[in-house]
Structures are given as structure tokens and as C-alpha cells.
Design a protein around this motif. Structure first.
Motif, PDB file in Angstrom:
ATOM      1  N   THR A 237     -17.083 -29.885 -23.414  1.00 23.33           N
ATOM      2  CA  THR A 237     -18.383 -29.226 -23.278  1.00 23.33           C
ATOM      3  C   THR A 237     -18.532 -28.102 -24.299  1.00 23.33           C
ATOM      4  O   THR A 237     -19.587 -27.968 -24.934  1.00 23.33           O
ATOM      5  CB  THR A 237     -18.572 -28.691 -21.844  1.00 23.33           C
TER       6      THR A 237
ATOM      7  N   ILE B 210     -19.420 -33.942 -16.509  1.00 20.32           N
ATOM      8  CA  ILE B 210     -20.474 -33.161 -17.168  1.00 20.32           C
ATOM      9  C   ILE B 210     -21.240 -34.072 -18.114  1.00 20.32           C
ATOM     10  O   ILE B 210     -20.646 -34.820 -18.892  1.00 20.32           O
ATOM     11  CB  ILE B 210     -19.894 -31.965 -17.952  1.00 20.32           C
TER      12      ILE B 210
ATOM     13  N   SER C 282     -25.939 -26.435 -12.489  1.00 17.53           N
ATOM     14  CA  SER C 282     -24.959 -26.582 -11.423  1.00 17.53           C
ATOM     15  C   SER C 282     -25.482 -25.719 -10.278  1.00 17.53           C
ATOM     16  O   SER C 282     -26.641 -25.312 -10.285  1.00 17.53           O
ATOM     17  CB  SER C 282     -23.584 -26.095 -11.891  1.00 17.53           C
TER      18      SER C 282
END
Length: 185
Positions: A117, A84, A179
Motif C-alpha cells: 500500500t 486492501i 476503513s
């Protein structure tokens, strides 16, 4: 293979899956136990490979993709783009080119990527004062449960057959995770 498993992640999985077998022992104490002791405590009566195979995390001595993502010590060694990238931009779009905060790729298993994240998003969101006291902490402008949902959705529902990183963007007016689902808040 089994040598690529992160032992702490494996212990956390076993402790949570077989929690009822441990009576009132707290999780921190259980995580300090050697892996062999945990397997004895859960009364597995089988090898670690067989136990993980029964859980669909291994096939013989080799981890499945799910096993790698959940338990891998370094999943990016085998799947380099399963990571990520997080950036907090100044303004409302990417074209401004200025950012407040930026991190290198978050790598590791899914739990590590999720944790990093979430920390990044919470660090870069404003807090709104809801109480009148001067010292009140305030609430996140986007509720934590919403952030958890979009991060989990991005990690779980991404197309793992497409080799690309998830991108988490914080703008002045929204948070976007790029995503396959492309959720926005």
C-alpha cells in the motif's frame, strides 16, 4: 495452525523482539539462519508454540487472529476479505470513473499489505520541487510519515469482525483510506 506461518515474518518478529540477544550480528545474517538456530540463539528453552502462546499469537497449536494477521503465510485463506484495494483516480471523486493506476487486492500478512500500500501511494503522488536545482528529486506532496500513519491506522484500527476490504484511493486533491476510521489527508 503453526504450519500456516510465514517463516520470514516469524524470523523478523523474533530477531526484532530479541535483538539484544544477538550482539552485533546484522539482521540480514540473522534472517538467513534456520529457525531452530534462532530459537537456540534467543535461549527460548521452550517450543515455538509455547513461545508464540506467551506472545499471545497462538493458543496451543492454533494461531490467534493477531498471529494470523502478523505471521500468516496466507491469512486470506481463512479471512478472505482482510485485504486492501488501491485505486488512483483521475479527478477529485469516484464518479468520474477514470483511473490512473489500479491494483488487484493486496493480500498477505499486515507487513506485506502495509508495504504494498505504501509503494502504491508513493508511486501515485506528485513530487513537489523544493530545491532550485534542475535534478532535485523533490518531496512528496504528502509527507511519508503522514501516509505511514494513515495506513497503519487503517490496518490496526479496522474492525476485523466486519468482513470487508480496506480501500485506498488517491485523488487529484487528497488520499483517502476507507476503513472504520476513514482517515483522509
Amino acid at each position: 495452525n503453526l504450519s500456516d506461518i510465514d517463516e520470514r515474518s516469524l524470523k523478523m518478529l523474533l530477531v526484532n523482539k530479541f535483538r539484544t540477544k544477538f550482539d552485533a550480528v546484522n539482521i540480514a545474517t540473522l534472517l538467513k539462519r534456520p529457525l531452530d538456530q534462532l530459537l537456540t540463539d534467543i535461549d527460548a528453552n521452550m517450543s515455538l508454540a509455547k513461545l508464540l502462546e506467551n506472545m499471545k499469537l497462538c493458543e496451543g497449536e492454533n494461531m490467534t487472529l493477531a498471529g494470523l494477521l502478523l505471521l500468516g503465510d496466507n491469512p486470506q485463506k481463512f479471512k478472505p476479505l482482510f485485504s486492501i484495494k488501491c485505486v488512483a483516480f483521475v479527478g477529485k471523486d469516484v464518479s468520474g470513473g477514470q483511473f490512473r493506476d489500479k491494483e488487484d487486492l493486496f493480500e498477505g500478512n499486515l507487513y506485506i499489505q502495509y508495504s504494498k500500500t505504501m509503494d502504491f501511494l508513493i508511486r501515485n503522488l506528485r513530487r513537489i520541487q523544493v530545491e532550485e536545482g534542475f535534478n532535485s528529486l523533490g518531496q512528496l506532496e504528502i509527507p511519508r510519515q503522514v501516509l505511514e500513519e494513515i495506513v497503519v491506522n487503517a490496518l490496526i484500527h479496522r474492525d476485523y469482525y466486519v468482513s470487508s476490504s480496506i480501500q485506498a484511493f488517491v485523488f487529484d486533491d487528497r488520499v483517502a483510506l476507507d476503513s472504520e476510521l476513514k482517515p483522509e489527508v
